[in-house]
Design an enzyme around this catalytic site. Structure first.
Site, PDB file in Angstrom:
ATOM      1  CB  SER A 136     -25.149  -8.547  23.732  1.00  0.00           C
ATOM      2  OG  SER A 136     -24.061  -8.835  25.014  1.00  0.00           O
ATOM      3  CE  LYS A 162     -26.925 -10.761  26.099  1.00  0.00           C
ATOM      4  NZ  LYS A 162     -27.501 -11.659  25.461  1.00  0.00           N
ATOM      5  CG  ASP A 189     -26.217 -12.766  29.761  1.00  0.00           C
ATOM      6  OD1 ASP A 189     -26.755 -13.341  30.636  1.00  0.00           O
ATOM      7  OD2 ASP A 189     -25.852 -13.000  28.471  1.00  0.00           O
ATOM      8  N   GLY A 291     -25.969 -15.070  20.417  1.00  0.00           N
ATOM      9  CA  GLY A 291     -24.188 -15.177  19.354  1.00  0.00           C
ATOM     10  C   GLY A 291     -23.376 -15.403  20.063  1.00  0.00           C
TER      11      GLY A 291
END
Ligand code: OSB
Ligand code: MG
Length: 363
Positions: A136, A162, A189, A291
């Site tokens: 991410s 991400k 996201d 996470g």
């Protein structure tokens, strides 16, 4: 087993790279490791993953610590339990505060597994020895550093990327990455940064072959997400608003999403997370493991949990080297061909390094 002692070990961990989201920058993460001891001297460890500010969800590191000390510890002190699933029932007396509950509940699952002499892999009936993982990436200041960052992670072997987005920082960075990495498994996201009036900006993202769009709207919304999902083929994935199995059922019933980002701490622990995994499997709803910048103790649990058959999309579980200068365990998890290898030892399967941390005996 009887809960005979509960201790808390605290430390401030510095991130190697500050992480920027739509709500702020994280450069240091306070972490608390809870250690629960039984009458035989077995120990189980659980990590409190709540962030310093109430900007992802309501809980913070400090509020969770107060809830644990004042309300949760007294509910389990001296209790004799047969199975860790009973902890969820004992904790029902306290509403919400899922991350606080999870810190203790996961420690008790670890304790239980160690008493049985089983690894979490055995406990969760996991067959895989390693799993592919994703990364991410925080908001970047400019296109060049974003591209450099993605390049670096792709080169290291991460199988899925991400990107964090926010209104005004969305279409352009996605176009840039897509142009250079046409085949990359890519998702975004928004961490609740969009309002419903900005829906058109989001529907435009349908053309970039994103694996999913995570939590565009409010952290308590199901209806606007449902409206958006109706207008898009790209899966909407829910994160912030999923706190329980009930939330998953509501989202699925309404059609608010095509995927669930499951985080064990955000749903109060392993018992609830297992129920959600089971429901998603029964209802063919995609589920994958998210996470919270865990240190090694939380990450080792995540790895074993995400190796269950129901998970077929890489989780936000990056290699140890990516996160902090120090860690809460001796072992390091490193990337090999895009995969991390599961810990093999009993319970969480790793050795905590707590000697440098600040200790407080809670019971
Ligand atoms: O929205 O998934 C999120 C980290 C902290 C809080 C919220 C989120 C995240 C991440 C990081 O995206 C995932 C990781 O631990 O690598
Ligand atoms: Mg998220």
């Amino acid at each position: 087993m009887k809960i005979q002692k509960i201790e808390c070990f605290q430390h401030l961990f510095e991130l190697k790279q500050p992480f920027q989201t739509s709500y702020g920058v994280l450069s240091h993460k306070p972490v608390a490791i809870y250690c629960v001891t039984d009458e035989r001297g077995n120990q189980g460890f659980g990590e409190l993953v709540a962030l310093p500010c109430p900007d992802y969800i309501e809980e913070t590191f400090q509020t969770a610590q107060v809830i644990i000390k004042r309300f949760l510890v007294p509910l389990i002190s001296n209790q004799t339990i047969q199975h860790p699933k009973e902890i969820r029932e004992l904790f029902r007396a306290v509403r919400g505060n899922e991350m606080a509950k999870s810190a203790l509940e996961t420690a008790i699952w670890d304790l239980y597994a160690k008493r049985l002499g089983q690894s979490f892999s055995q406990l969760f009936s996991v067959k895989r020895k390693k799993i592919p993982v994703g990364v991410s990436i925080g908001l970047q200041t400019d296109e060049h550093s974003l591209l450099k960052s993605v390049e670096e992670y792709v080169q290291k072997g991460y199988t899925r990327v991400k990107l964090k987005i926010k209104p005004g920082y969305d279409i352009r960075p996605i176009q840039v990455i897509r142009k250079h990495f046409p085949a990359l498994e890519l998702m975004v996201d928004a961490n609740s940064a969009y309002s419903f009036s900005e829906k058109e900006r989001l529907t435009e993202l349908d053309q970039y072959r994103l694996a999913m769009i995570e939590q565009p709207f409010s952290a308590s919304d199901f209806l606007e997400h449902c409206e958006l999902q109706k207008e898009m083929t790209t899966k909407i994935c829910l994160d912030e608003n999923i706190r329980s199995l009930e939330d998953v059922k509501l989202a699925h019933f309404l059609g608010s999403c095509g995927a669930i980002n499951l985080k064990i701490p955000r749903v109060g622990g392993i018992a609830e997370a297992l129920d959600i995994v089971h429901y998603c499997q029964e209802n063919s709803l995609m589920v994958w493991l998210g996470g919270m910048f865990e240190t090694g103790i939380g990450r080792s649990l995540n790895l074993s949990f995400a190796a269950q058959d129901a998970f077929c999309f890489p989780g936000d579980i990056s290699a140890s080297e990516r996160y902090f200068f120090e860690d809460s365990i001796e072992e390091t998890f490193s990337l090999e061909n895009g995969c991390l290898t599961l810990p093999k030892g009993k319970g969480i399967g790793v050795h905590p390094t707590l000697s440098k941390m600040n200790k407080e005996v809670l019971f």
